[in-house]
Motif scaffolding. Structure first.
Motif, PDB file in Angstrom:
ATOM      1  N   SER A 269      14.978   0.871  -6.577  1.00  0.00           N
ATOM      2  CA  SER A 269      15.179   2.317  -6.628  1.00  0.00           C
ATOM      3  C   SER A 269      13.872   3.082  -6.803  1.00  0.00           C
ATOM      4  N   LYS A 270      12.773   2.386  -7.093  1.00  0.00           N
ATOM      5  CA  LYS A 270      11.490   3.065  -7.273  1.00  0.00           C
ATOM      6  C   LYS A 270      10.890   3.418  -5.922  1.00  0.00           C
ATOM      7  N   LEU A 271      10.255   4.585  -5.869  1.00  0.00           N
ATOM      8  CA  LEU A 271       9.501   4.970  -4.683  1.00  0.00           C
ATOM      9  C   LEU A 271       8.049   4.562  -4.902  1.00  0.00           C
ATOM     10  N   PHE A 272       7.476   3.876  -3.913  1.00  0.00           N
ATOM     11  CA  PHE A 272       6.098   3.399  -4.027  1.00  0.00           C
ATOM     12  C   PHE A 272       5.211   4.130  -3.037  1.00  0.00           C
ATOM     13  N   ASN A 273       4.002   4.418  -3.461  1.00  0.00           N
ATOM     14  CA  ASN A 273       2.991   4.957  -2.574  1.00  0.00           C
ATOM     15  C   ASN A 273       2.196   3.764  -2.044  1.00  0.00           C
ATOM     16  N   PRO A 274       2.256   3.481  -0.734  1.00  0.00           N
ATOM     17  CA  PRO A 274       1.582   2.297  -0.197  1.00  0.00           C
ATOM     18  C   PRO A 274       0.092   2.226  -0.537  1.00  0.00           C
ATOM     19  N   SER A 275      -0.603   3.354  -0.585  1.00  0.00           N
ATOM     20  CA  SER A 275      -2.034   3.305  -0.903  1.00  0.00           C
ATOM     21  C   SER A 275      -2.265   2.921  -2.364  1.00  0.00           C
ATOM     22  N   THR A 276      -1.346   3.274  -3.239  1.00  0.00           N
ATOM     23  CA  THR A 276      -1.450   2.881  -4.643  1.00  0.00           C
ATOM     24  C   THR A 276      -1.225   1.389  -4.799  1.00  0.00           C
ATOM     25  N   VAL A 277      -0.277   0.850  -4.043  1.00  0.00           N
ATOM     26  CA  VAL A 277       0.014  -0.583  -4.109  1.00  0.00           C
ATOM     27  C   VAL A 277      -1.202  -1.378  -3.660  1.00  0.00           C
ATOM     28  N   SER A 278      -1.826  -0.957  -2.568  1.00  0.00           N
ATOM     29  CA  SER A 278      -2.938  -1.722  -2.021  1.00  0.00           C
ATOM     30  C   SER A 278      -4.194  -1.656  -2.891  1.00  0.00           C
ATOM     31  N   THR A 279      -4.270  -0.697  -3.811  1.00  0.00           N
ATOM     32  CA  THR A 279      -5.429  -0.600  -4.705  1.00  0.00           C
ATOM     33  C   THR A 279      -5.073  -0.954  -6.143  1.00  0.00           C
ATOM     34  N   SER A 280      -3.929  -1.594  -6.349  1.00  0.00           N
ATOM     35  CA  SER A 280      -3.505  -1.949  -7.701  1.00  0.00           C
ATOM     36  C   SER A 280      -4.432  -3.009  -8.292  1.00  0.00           C
ATOM     37  N   THR A 281      -4.312  -3.219  -9.585  1.00  0.00           N
ATOM     38  CA  THR A 281      -5.188  -4.161 -10.271  1.00  0.00           C
ATOM     39  C   THR A 281      -4.577  -5.547 -10.405  1.00  0.00           C
ATOM     40  N   GLY A 282      -3.375  -5.753  -9.896  1.00  0.00           N
ATOM     41  CA  GLY A 282      -2.720  -7.053 -10.003  1.00  0.00           C
ATOM     42  C   GLY A 282      -3.458  -8.135  -9.235  1.00  0.00           C
ATOM     43  N   THR A 283      -3.503  -9.329  -9.810  1.00  0.00           N
ATOM     44  CA  THR A 283      -4.239 -10.421  -9.170  1.00  0.00           C
ATOM     45  C   THR A 283      -3.459 -11.086  -8.049  1.00  0.00           C
ATOM     46  N   GLY A 284      -2.139 -11.083  -8.116  1.00  0.00           N
ATOM     47  CA  GLY A 284      -1.337 -11.749  -7.091  1.00  0.00           C
ATOM     48  C   GLY A 284      -1.599 -11.216  -5.695  1.00  0.00           C
ATOM     49  N   LEU A 285      -1.452  -9.913  -5.508  1.00  0.00           N
ATOM     50  CA  LEU A 285      -1.677  -9.319  -4.188  1.00  0.00           C
ATOM     51  C   LEU A 285      -3.138  -9.407  -3.775  1.00  0.00           C
ATOM     52  N   LYS A 286      -4.048  -9.247  -4.731  1.00  0.00           N
ATOM     53  CA  LYS A 286      -5.466  -9.353  -4.401  1.00  0.00           C
ATOM     54  C   LYS A 286      -5.804 -10.758  -3.900  1.00  0.00           C
ATOM     55  N   ASN A 287      -5.225 -11.790  -4.527  1.00  0.00           N
ATOM     56  CA  ASN A 287      -5.458 -13.163  -4.076  1.00  0.00           C
ATOM     57  C   ASN A 287      -4.908 -13.385  -2.675  1.00  0.00           C
ATOM     58  N   VAL A 288      -3.707 -12.879  -2.414  1.00  0.00           N
ATOM     59  CA  VAL A 288      -3.117 -13.016  -1.080  1.00  0.00           C
ATOM     60  C   VAL A 288      -3.972 -12.282  -0.057  1.00  0.00           C
ATOM     61  N   GLU A 289      -4.383 -11.066  -0.388  1.00  0.00           N
ATOM     62  CA  GLU A 289      -5.224 -10.307   0.541  1.00  0.00           C
ATOM     63  C   GLU A 289      -6.539 -11.028   0.819  1.00  0.00           C
ATOM     64  N   GLY A 290      -7.126 -11.625  -0.210  1.00  0.00           N
ATOM     65  CA  GLY A 290      -8.368 -12.371  -0.036  1.00  0.00           C
ATOM     66  C   GLY A 290      -8.193 -13.573   0.878  1.00  0.00           C
TER      67      GLY A 290
END
Length: 95
Positions: A43-64
């Protein structure tokens, strides 16, 4: 190793106000790419640009990993009504 952190994020952030969760994983072939899509129906609305610049390590590792292997980035798209769609495009290997 690419999907697990994305599904985990969908589980952590895609819970509806009722406590229910719905996650879909779709793999398709489009031209010379394999497309992986993980969508949560929260139910949460997400801003895609905020997600891509988040500080979480999981997505950063996948992106790397994705960038190191294929020079590609993850695509983020908000779902109408809430939730997020994460898309990874993996090119066909050339021999």
């Amino acid at each position: 190793m690419l999907l697990q952190p994305i599904v985990e994020n969908a589980e952590n952030h895609g819970v509806r106000d009722t406590g229910d969760i719905s996650i879909s994983i779709r793999v398709t072939r489009e031209g010379d790419e394999t497309i992986l899509r993980v969508a949560d129906h929260g139910s949460k609305l997400f801003n895609p640009s905020t997600v891509s610049t988040s500080t979480g390590t999981g997505l950063k590792n996948v992106e790397g990993r994705l960038f190191a292997l294929y020079h590609r980035k993850i695509s983020y798209e908000s779902r109408k009504g809430g939730g997020l769609i994460v898309t990874i495009a993996i090119p066909e290997e050339t021999k």
